[in-house]
Design a protein around this motif. Structure first.
Motif, mmCIF file in Angstrom:
data_model
loop_
_atom_site.group_PDB
_atom_site.id
_atom_site.type_symbol
_atom_site.label_atom_id
_atom_site.label_comp_id
_atom_site.label_asym_id
_atom_site.label_seq_id
_atom_site.Cartn_x
_atom_site.Cartn_y
_atom_site.Cartn_z
ATOM 1 N N GLY A 8 49.990 45.406 101.508
ATOM 2 C CA GLY A 8 50.468 44.031 101.404
ATOM 3 C C GLY A 8 51.976 44.025 101.454
ATOM 4 O O GLY A 8 52.611 45.063 101.679
ATOM 5 N N ALA A 9 52.543 42.855 101.222
ATOM 6 C CA ALA A 9 54.003 42.758 101.250
ATOM 7 C C ALA A 9 54.491 41.682 100.299
ATOM 8 O O ALA A 9 53.924 40.589 100.236
ATOM 9 C CB ALA A 9 54.494 42.465 102.659
ATOM 10 N N GLN A 46 51.383 48.161 109.739
ATOM 11 C CA GLN A 46 50.655 47.217 110.600
ATOM 12 C C GLN A 46 49.662 46.400 109.785
ATOM 13 O O GLN A 46 49.504 45.201 110.017
ATOM 14 C CB GLN A 46 49.928 47.974 111.715
ATOM 15 C CG GLN A 46 50.844 48.557 112.757
ATOM 16 C CD GLN A 46 50.134 49.544 113.693
ATOM 17 O OE1 GLN A 46 49.100 50.126 113.340
ATOM 18 N NE2 GLN A 46 50.710 49.740 114.873
ATOM 19 N N CYS A 47 49.003 47.041 108.847
ATOM 20 C CA CYS A 47 48.052 46.341 107.984
ATOM 21 C C CYS A 47 48.754 45.241 107.191
ATOM 22 O O CYS A 47 48.270 44.108 107.123
ATOM 23 C CB CYS A 47 47.381 47.339 107.034
ATOM 24 S SG CYS A 47 46.269 46.593 105.828
ATOM 25 N N ALA A 48 49.894 45.564 106.587
ATOM 26 C CA ALA A 48 50.630 44.572 105.799
ATOM 27 C C ALA A 48 51.052 43.384 106.664
ATOM 28 O O ALA A 48 50.859 42.228 106.285
ATOM 29 C CB ALA A 48 51.845 45.218 105.139
ATOM 30 N N VAL A 49 51.597 43.665 107.835
ATOM 31 C CA VAL A 49 52.037 42.587 108.739
ATOM 32 C C VAL A 49 50.841 41.718 109.143
ATOM 33 O O VAL A 49 50.917 40.489 109.123
ATOM 34 C CB VAL A 49 52.750 43.176 109.977
ATOM 35 C CG1 VAL A 49 52.973 42.117 111.043
ATOM 36 C CG2 VAL A 49 54.070 43.824 109.571
ATOM 37 N N ARG A 50 49.729 42.357 109.500
ATOM 38 C CA ARG A 50 48.523 41.611 109.909
ATOM 39 C C ARG A 50 47.977 40.761 108.767
ATOM 40 O O ARG A 50 47.663 39.583 108.948
ATOM 41 C CB ARG A 50 47.446 42.593 110.381
ATOM 42 C CG ARG A 50 46.107 41.924 110.711
ATOM 43 C CD ARG A 50 45.023 42.923 111.076
ATOM 44 N NE ARG A 50 44.816 43.991 110.113
ATOM 45 C CZ ARG A 50 44.151 43.848 108.956
ATOM 46 N NH1 ARG A 50 43.637 42.677 108.609
ATOM 47 N NH2 ARG A 50 43.999 44.883 108.143
ATOM 48 N N LYS A 61 59.236 40.989 108.501
ATOM 49 C CA LYS A 61 59.865 42.261 108.863
ATOM 50 C C LYS A 61 59.790 43.150 107.624
ATOM 51 O O LYS A 61 60.269 42.778 106.549
ATOM 52 C CB LYS A 61 61.326 42.052 109.257
ATOM 53 C CG LYS A 61 62.045 43.350 109.551
ATOM 54 C CD LYS A 61 63.523 43.111 109.808
ATOM 55 C CE LYS A 61 64.216 44.463 109.911
ATOM 56 N NZ LYS A 61 65.651 44.342 109.722
ATOM 57 N N ILE A 62 59.184 44.325 107.787
ATOM 58 C CA ILE A 62 59.049 45.288 106.694
ATOM 59 C C ILE A 62 60.393 45.973 106.448
ATOM 60 O O ILE A 62 61.046 46.427 107.393
ATOM 61 C CB ILE A 62 57.982 46.355 107.030
ATOM 62 C CG1 ILE A 62 56.612 45.708 107.261
ATOM 63 C CG2 ILE A 62 57.943 47.434 105.957
ATOM 64 C CD1 ILE A 62 55.921 45.173 106.057
ATOM 65 N N ASN A 63 60.796 46.057 105.172
ATOM 66 C CA ASN A 63 62.067 46.693 104.821
ATOM 67 C C ASN A 63 61.924 47.944 103.963
ATOM 68 O O ASN A 63 62.924 48.504 103.549
ATOM 69 C CB ASN A 63 62.971 45.696 104.088
ATOM 70 C CG ASN A 63 63.477 44.624 105.014
ATOM 71 O OD1 ASN A 63 63.648 44.853 106.211
ATOM 72 N ND2 ASN A 63 63.700 43.438 104.496
ATOM 73 N N ASP A 82 52.339 48.236 98.663
ATOM 74 C CA ASP A 82 53.007 46.960 98.921
ATOM 75 C C ASP A 82 54.410 47.233 99.418
ATOM 76 O O ASP A 82 55.141 48.055 98.840
ATOM 77 C CB ASP A 82 53.065 46.095 97.654
ATOM 78 C CG ASP A 82 51.758 45.384 97.391
ATOM 79 O OD1 ASP A 82 51.197 44.815 98.340
ATOM 80 O OD2 ASP A 82 51.296 45.393 96.236
ATOM 81 N N TYR A 83 54.766 46.551 100.487
ATOM 82 C CA TYR A 83 56.087 46.685 101.080
ATOM 83 C C TYR A 83 56.975 45.540 100.622
ATOM 84 O O TYR A 83 56.493 44.482 100.232
ATOM 85 C CB TYR A 83 55.989 46.656 102.611
ATOM 86 C CG TYR A 83 55.328 47.886 103.169
ATOM 87 C CD1 TYR A 83 56.078 49.021 103.464
ATOM 88 C CD2 TYR A 83 53.957 47.942 103.378
ATOM 89 C CE1 TYR A 83 55.471 50.168 103.957
ATOM 90 C CE2 TYR A 83 53.340 49.081 103.873
ATOM 91 C CZ TYR A 83 54.102 50.188 104.156
ATOM 92 O OH TYR A 83 53.508 51.320 104.632
ATOM 93 N N LEU A 84 58.265 45.752 100.689
ATOM 94 C CA LEU A 84 59.245 44.691 100.533
ATOM 95 C C LEU A 84 59.518 44.187 101.944
ATOM 96 O O LEU A 84 59.725 44.988 102.862
ATOM 97 C CB LEU A 84 60.520 45.234 99.895
ATOM 98 C CG LEU A 84 61.510 44.219 99.350
ATOM 99 C CD1 LEU A 84 60.841 43.304 98.331
ATOM 100 C CD2 LEU A 84 62.687 44.932 98.718
#
Length: 139
Positions: A8-9, A46-50, A61-63, A82-84
Motif C-alpha cells: 500500500g502507500a 507496482q502493487c501499491a500503485v495499482r 509517485k512512490i518515494n 507500505d510506501y511513502l
C-alpha cells in the motif's frame, strides 16, 4: 495457512494523508492506508500503485518504503509493505473494496476511527521518526 503479501502507500497531498474506509475484514468500517494483495508477477511498488488507483482513482509517485507490517491473527497472516508516496493526479472516487476515500489533515484524523497500524504509521511520519518503521500486530 500461507502468509499473504500486500502493499500500500501512505499518500501525501498538501500535508494531508490519503485514507480509505475499509469495506472488508479485517477492520471493516475503519479508515486505513489504502493497499491490497500482491498479484503474481508484479513488484511490490507496482502493487501499491495499482491498489491506490483501484481503491481511490488516484495516481501516485512512490518515494520509498515507509513501513513493514506483520499482522498475525487467528486466521489472518499478512506481511504488508507500505510506501511513502506523493499525489500526482486524479479525482478521488472510492471503489474496489473501499467504502469511502479522502485526504485528511492530522487534526481530522485524530477524530476518525483509524485502524491501529495506519495510525501508528501516520504518527511516525508526523514525528519524523526514522523510516521504514517495523510494526507487528500479533494476537
Amino acid at each position: 495457512m500461507i502468509p499473504r503479501v500486500a502493499a500500500g502507500a501512505l499518500v501525501l497531498k498538501n500535508n494531508k494523508f490519503l485514507l480509505v474506509k475499509r469495506m472488508d475484514e479485517p477492520d471493516a468500517g475503519l479508515w486505513a492506508v489504502p493497499g491490497g494483495k500482491l498479484e503474481y508477477g508484479e513488484t511490490l511498488e507496482q502493487c501499491a500503485v495499482r491498489e491506490i488507483k483501484e481503491e481511490t482513482n488516484i495516481d501516485i509517485k512512490i518515494n520509498g518504503i515507509a513501513s513493514i507490517t506483520e499482522i498475525i491473527l487467528k486466521d489472518f497472516h499478512y506481511v504488508i509493505i507500505d510506501y511513502l508516496a506523493e499525489y500526482l493526479s486524479g479525482s478521488i472516487k472510492s471503489s474496489s473494496d473501499a467504502m469511502d476515500a479522502g485526504f485528511f489533515g492530522i487534526d481530522e484524523i485524530k477524530g476518525m476511527n483509524v485502524n491501529k497500524t495506519s495510525l501508528k504509521l501516520i504518527n511516525c511520519i508526523i514525528n519524523n521518526e526514522k523510516l521504514p518503521v517495523n510494526i507487528i500486530e500479533n494476537k
